[in-house]
Design a protein around this motif. Structure first.
Motif, mmCIF file in Angstrom:
data_model
loop_
_atom_site.group_PDB
_atom_site.id
_atom_site.type_symbol
_atom_site.label_atom_id
_atom_site.label_comp_id
_atom_site.label_asym_id
_atom_site.label_seq_id
_atom_site.Cartn_x
_atom_site.Cartn_y
_atom_site.Cartn_z
ATOM 1 N N TYR A 33 -22.246 85.596 -44.807
ATOM 2 C CA TYR A 33 -21.659 85.693 -46.153
ATOM 3 C C TYR A 33 -22.742 86.014 -47.174
ATOM 4 O O TYR A 33 -23.890 85.575 -47.036
ATOM 5 N N TYR A 35 -23.258 85.547 -51.392
ATOM 6 C CA TYR A 35 -22.778 84.952 -52.630
ATOM 7 C C TYR A 35 -23.762 85.293 -53.747
ATOM 8 O O TYR A 35 -24.933 85.570 -53.505
ATOM 9 N N PRO A 43 -21.866 79.092 -56.635
ATOM 10 C CA PRO A 43 -21.935 80.390 -55.956
ATOM 11 C C PRO A 43 -20.592 81.111 -56.015
ATOM 12 O O PRO A 43 -19.539 80.481 -55.873
ATOM 13 N N PHE A 45 -18.356 84.134 -54.251
ATOM 14 C CA PHE A 45 -18.251 84.921 -53.039
ATOM 15 C C PHE A 45 -18.331 86.412 -53.352
ATOM 16 O O PHE A 45 -17.688 86.893 -54.276
ATOM 17 N N TYR A 48 -18.119 89.107 -46.755
ATOM 18 C CA TYR A 48 -18.528 88.474 -45.513
ATOM 19 C C TYR A 48 -18.311 89.389 -44.312
ATOM 20 O O TYR A 48 -17.489 90.314 -44.353
ATOM 21 N N GLU A 102 -15.056 75.363 -40.188
ATOM 22 C CA GLU A 102 -16.438 75.795 -40.050
ATOM 23 C C GLU A 102 -17.296 75.250 -41.184
ATOM 24 O O GLU A 102 -16.783 74.852 -42.228
ATOM 25 N N GLN A 104 -20.653 76.353 -43.551
ATOM 26 C CA GLN A 104 -21.524 77.448 -43.947
ATOM 27 C C GLN A 104 -22.901 76.906 -44.276
ATOM 28 O O GLN A 104 -23.031 75.961 -45.052
ATOM 29 N N ASP B 92 -11.417 76.033 -49.541
ATOM 30 C CA ASP B 92 -10.960 77.109 -48.670
ATOM 31 C C ASP B 92 -9.459 77.209 -48.907
ATOM 32 O O ASP B 92 -8.716 76.291 -48.572
ATOM 33 N N TYR B 97 -11.960 81.804 -44.503
ATOM 34 C CA TYR B 97 -13.430 81.748 -44.449
ATOM 35 C C TYR B 97 -14.059 81.910 -45.825
ATOM 36 O O TYR B 97 -15.220 81.646 -45.999
ATOM 37 N N LYS B 98 -13.319 82.354 -46.822
ATOM 38 C CA LYS B 98 -13.901 82.542 -48.144
ATOM 39 C C LYS B 98 -13.832 81.228 -48.923
ATOM 40 O O LYS B 98 -12.764 80.639 -49.050
ATOM 41 N N LEU B 99 -14.965 80.765 -49.420
ATOM 42 C CA LEU B 99 -15.017 79.532 -50.198
ATOM 43 C C LEU B 99 -15.027 79.849 -51.693
ATOM 44 O O LEU B 99 -15.734 80.756 -52.140
ATOM 45 N N PHE B 101 -16.109 78.103 -55.048
ATOM 46 C CA PHE B 101 -16.910 76.983 -55.507
ATOM 47 C C PHE B 101 -16.504 76.548 -56.905
ATOM 48 O O PHE B 101 -16.164 77.375 -57.764
#
Lengths: 115, 111
Positions: A33, A35, A43, A45, A48, A102, A104, B92, B97-99, B101
């Protein structure tokens, strides 16, 4: 060191120049990924990769930004014709595992200053 | 757009006092993760919460995930100077899979 590494750690450039950053993920991680983090913010995005395939790109990623992960290992992020607004910390993270469970792991980041 | 809000922005406490930061999402989250970033450092993973109403503890840190999976909190009991840093939640939204924040809560601890 088996963590995520990024190079360079700092970059100062003049407006209009091109810059390229490199990220080496944790070796067994198939997802990588990018950021961007500005001062006082979390951060954001950018994009990815799953192995070598770029699967999602944020609207933040303008046409001047391009990312690659040619062999599914390291990745590069290039910014063309840099602008002062591009000044930020660029963070790379890698992960493995199923979506939703998961973790990161972030690298130390590349701090970019555009003069 | 999809947002994750975090409050307070700053918290300055005396060593030994407790600290709490709150995270709220405009949409239901698949999971929420918490990260700590020391000054000049990078985000370091602390924990992930997946189940509605989940509570997890790590020594003096207690993490909660709301029943509706839209909010979360991090509570630190008896803060120490080593707790200094910015605490971020990251949601999420759809197991993509994209976070996303939050903007973080910066914790300062007076010795």
């Amino acid at each position: 060191d088996t963590g995520v590494s990024q190079d360079p750690r700092h970059k100062i450039t003049k407006r209009g120049q091109n810059v390229t950053f490199r990220c080496d993920p944790i070796s067994e991680h198939n997802r990588l990924y990018w950021y961007r983090q500005t001062l006082g913010q979390g951060p954001e995005f950018l994009t990815y990769f799953q192995n070598e395939a770029q699967l999602e790109k944020s609207r933040l990623l303008s046409d001047r930004f391009s990312a690659e992960r040619p062999k599914g290992s390291f990745s590069t992020l290039e910014i063309q014709r840099t602008e002062q607004g591009d000044s930020a910390m660029y963070l790379c993270a890698s992960s493995e595992g199923l979506a939703g469970v998961e973790t990161q792991y972030f690298g130390p980041g590349t701090r970019l200053l555009v003069l | 757009g999809q947002q994750v809000m975090q409050i307070p922005q700053y918290q300055h406490v005396q060593e030994g006092e407790d600290f709490t930061t709150y995270c709220n999402s405009s949409t239901t989250l698949s999971n929420i993760q918490w990260y700590k970033q020391r000054p000049g450092g990078h985000p370091v993973f602390l924990i992930q919460l997946v189940k509605s109403g989940e509570v997890k503890k790590q020594k003096r840190l207690t993490f909660q995930f709301g029943e509706a999976k839209k909010n979360s909190s991090l509570h630190i009991t008896a803060t120490q100077t080593t707790d200094v840093g910015t605490y971020f939640c990251a949601g999420d939204l759809d197991s993509s899979y994209k976070l996303i924040f939050g903007s973080g809560t910066r914790l300062l601890v007076r010795p």
